[in-house]
Design an enzyme around this catalytic site. Sequence first.
Site, PDB file in Angstrom:
ATOM      1  N   ARG A 273       0.748  -1.174   0.151  1.00  0.00           N
ATOM      2  CA  ARG A 273      -0.224   0.060  -0.122  1.00  0.00           C
ATOM      3  C   ARG A 273       0.965   1.110  -0.151  1.00  0.00           C
ATOM      4  O   ARG A 273       0.511   2.405  -0.672  1.00  0.00           O
ATOM      5  CB  ARG A 273      -1.004  -0.130   1.092  1.00  0.00           C
ATOM      6  CG  ARG A 273      -2.144  -0.946   1.083  1.00  0.00           C
ATOM      7  CD  ARG A 273      -3.092  -0.986   2.143  1.00  0.00           C
ATOM      8  NE  ARG A 273      -4.323  -1.585   1.720  1.00  0.00           N
ATOM      9  CZ  ARG A 273      -5.239  -2.007   2.208  1.00  0.00           C
ATOM     10  NH1 ARG A 273      -5.027  -2.178   3.750  1.00  0.00           N
ATOM     11  NH2 ARG A 273      -6.436  -2.480   1.726  1.00  0.00           N
TER      12      ARG A 273
ATOM     13  N   LYS B 179     -20.176 -18.107  -1.236  1.00  0.00           N
ATOM     14  CA  LYS B 179     -21.657 -17.984  -1.263  1.00  0.00           C
ATOM     15  C   LYS B 179     -22.247 -16.843  -1.957  1.00  0.00           C
ATOM     16  O   LYS B 179     -21.752 -16.030  -2.364  1.00  0.00           O
ATOM     17  CB  LYS B 179     -22.000 -17.491   0.147  1.00  0.00           C
ATOM     18  CG  LYS B 179     -21.520 -18.676   1.270  1.00  0.00           C
ATOM     19  CD  LYS B 179     -22.020 -18.171   2.694  1.00  0.00           C
ATOM     20  CE  LYS B 179     -22.020 -19.296   3.692  1.00  0.00           C
ATOM     21  NZ  LYS B 179     -22.199 -18.973   5.057  1.00  0.00           N
TER      22      LYS B 179
ATOM     23  N   GLY C 118     -11.519  -9.409  -1.969  1.00  0.00           N
ATOM     24  CA  GLY C 118     -11.496 -10.520  -1.215  1.00  0.00           C
ATOM     25  C   GLY C 118     -10.204 -11.381  -1.545  1.00  0.00           C
ATOM     26  O   GLY C 118      -9.397 -11.001  -1.619  1.00  0.00           O
TER      27      GLY C 118
ATOM     28  N   GLY D  74     -13.355  -3.906  -0.368  1.00  0.00           N
ATOM     29  CA  GLY D  74     -14.689  -3.526  -0.114  1.00  0.00           C
ATOM     30  C   GLY D  74     -14.886  -2.603  -1.346  1.00  0.00           C
ATOM     31  O   GLY D  74     -16.227  -2.755  -1.961  1.00  0.00           O
TER      32      GLY D  74
HETATM   33  P1  AMP Z   1     -15.287 -15.391  -1.419  1.00  0.00           P
HETATM   34  O1  AMP Z   1     -14.463 -14.511  -0.303  1.00  0.00           O
HETATM   35  O2  AMP Z   1     -16.811 -15.186  -1.402  1.00  0.00           O
HETATM   36  O3  AMP Z   1     -14.654 -14.705  -2.882  1.00  0.00           O
HETATM   37  O4  AMP Z   1     -14.905 -16.844  -1.244  1.00  0.00           O
HETATM   38  C1  AMP Z   1     -13.814 -17.359  -1.117  1.00  0.00           C
HETATM   39  C2  AMP Z   1     -13.705 -18.545  -0.570  1.00  0.00           C
HETATM   40  O5  AMP Z   1     -14.506 -19.447  -1.481  1.00  0.00           O
HETATM   41  C3  AMP Z   1     -12.492 -19.559  -0.573  1.00  0.00           C
HETATM   42  O6  AMP Z   1     -12.024 -19.489   0.479  1.00  0.00           O
HETATM   43  C4  AMP Z   1     -12.584 -20.590  -1.304  1.00  0.00           C
HETATM   44  O7  AMP Z   1     -11.962 -21.745  -0.656  1.00  0.00           O
HETATM   45  C5  AMP Z   1     -14.225 -20.861  -1.077  1.00  0.00           C
HETATM   46  N1  AMP Z   1     -14.872 -21.708  -2.131  1.00  0.00           N
HETATM   47  C6  AMP Z   1     -15.005 -21.801  -3.500  1.00  0.00           C
HETATM   48  N2  AMP Z   1     -15.247 -22.877  -3.946  1.00  0.00           N
HETATM   49  C7  AMP Z   1     -15.888 -23.779  -2.833  1.00  0.00           C
HETATM   50  C8  AMP Z   1     -16.409 -24.627  -2.918  1.00  0.00           C
HETATM   51  N3  AMP Z   1     -16.871 -25.527  -3.864  1.00  0.00           N
HETATM   52  N4  AMP Z   1     -16.869 -25.297  -1.763  1.00  0.00           N
HETATM   53  C9  AMP Z   1     -16.585 -24.746  -0.574  1.00  0.00           C
HETATM   54  N5  AMP Z   1     -15.711 -23.528  -0.543  1.00  0.00           N
HETATM   55  C10 AMP Z   1     -15.359 -22.911  -1.885  1.00  0.00           C
END
Ligand code: AMP
Length: 397
Positions: free
Chosen positions: A37, A198, A355, A378
């Site tokens: 940064r 999610k 993220g 964010g």
């Molecule tokens: P996000 O912060 O929403 O981008 O989510 C990232 C996280 O999603 C990472 O830690 C991945 O390990 C998890 N992830 C991705 N695909 C899967 C999956 N099929 N089952 C469980 N976790 C997952």
Amino acid sequence: MAFNTLDNLNDITGKRVLVRVDLNVPMDNGKVTDTTRIERVLPTIRELSEKGSKVVLLAHFGRPKGERVASMSLAPVAPSVSRLLGKAVGFADDCIGPVASDAISAMSNGDVLLLENTRYHKGEEKNDPAFAEALAANGDLYVNDAFSAAHRAHGSTEGIAKLLPAYAGRTMQVELEALSSALGEPVRPVLAVVGGAKVSSKIDLLENLVSKVDMLVIGGGMANTFLAAKGVNVGKSLCEHDLADTANRIMSAANAANCEIVLPADAVVAREFKAGAENETVSLDAIPADGMILDVGAASIQTVASKIDTAKTLVWNGPLGAFEIEPFDTATVAAAKHAAANTKAGKLNSVAGGGDTVAALNHAGAADDFSYVSTAGGAFLEWLEGKELPGVKALEA
Ligand code: AMP
């Protein structure tokens, strides 16, 4: 959006320039452990200093919630900025009032001074006009180089920009230009790749993207929710069954907007969420009841690669699988490398961020070859959601 940049500045010799920077760096025992940064804000600081202005840095650190919390002082960050800049950087123990104004009065042209954590004052996060006025009293001009803080309407990111002539710093400018090239006025077709855990954390983002892009690849855990909504039995996979209606709504909206949604066609399943877990690639009608989808399969990787080949612009957020545990990083790594290669060959404008995406692209060794990788977190996600960022809006020319 049109905004003023440092190119719009004329003679700034002797002018006090208040520069909002992101110095919210990771620290361990009073030492900065990652200087990314700091490095990002050096071009703006250097340019303003070389043009003979008095460069006064405004920044927050941590969440002291309006109190003087000693562990959240910016004092230990000043020596790191100084070392990387190759020039002395002074420090003043407050960002407003006589402590700040006395230190600024003592500056010579070209000097750089860091002011103490803006969040030591409650007025910062409340965007209190009196606080913004107290900040602005110490400057002739305002430059914002902290895109990562631009989704917050705070005193030092928004309030102050209304009180002084306001400009985007070089890093902010590069970020805004990259984002605009990806979703503002992109070269079509535009592909979005969205993965991650999610759907619930990315509903706004998906809804915005289907209205703007031509193709949307959905992977990661969130794809399971879409597959389940279409009647696929996803076994023990991560899945938000209660969001079936939301998934259906997003698919209808995509249809109405002529956005092609690409879901996985096969899946890598395992019984355990751990590195090296025994796994198999199966078609969607053969997911075992006790199996967990941890990555998209080889057929899906092929499809993603062909969509990347079709696209002229790519926006990417979120991994296609559980990339932290091998071999479930396979699809994410393959797709990232493919996008990086197309970018390097001049065939693709690729913008990624948010993220875990930066970590995933670094893991794939692909980040350096993307056109732009945002580390803003964010703020990048809010931009993907189509929200107006107050700190950016305030720079509008
Ligand atoms: P996000 O912060 O929403 O981008 O989510 C990232 C996280 O999603 C990472 O830690 C991945 O390990 C998890 N992830 C991705 N695909 C899967 C999956 N099929 N089952 C469980 N976790 C997952």
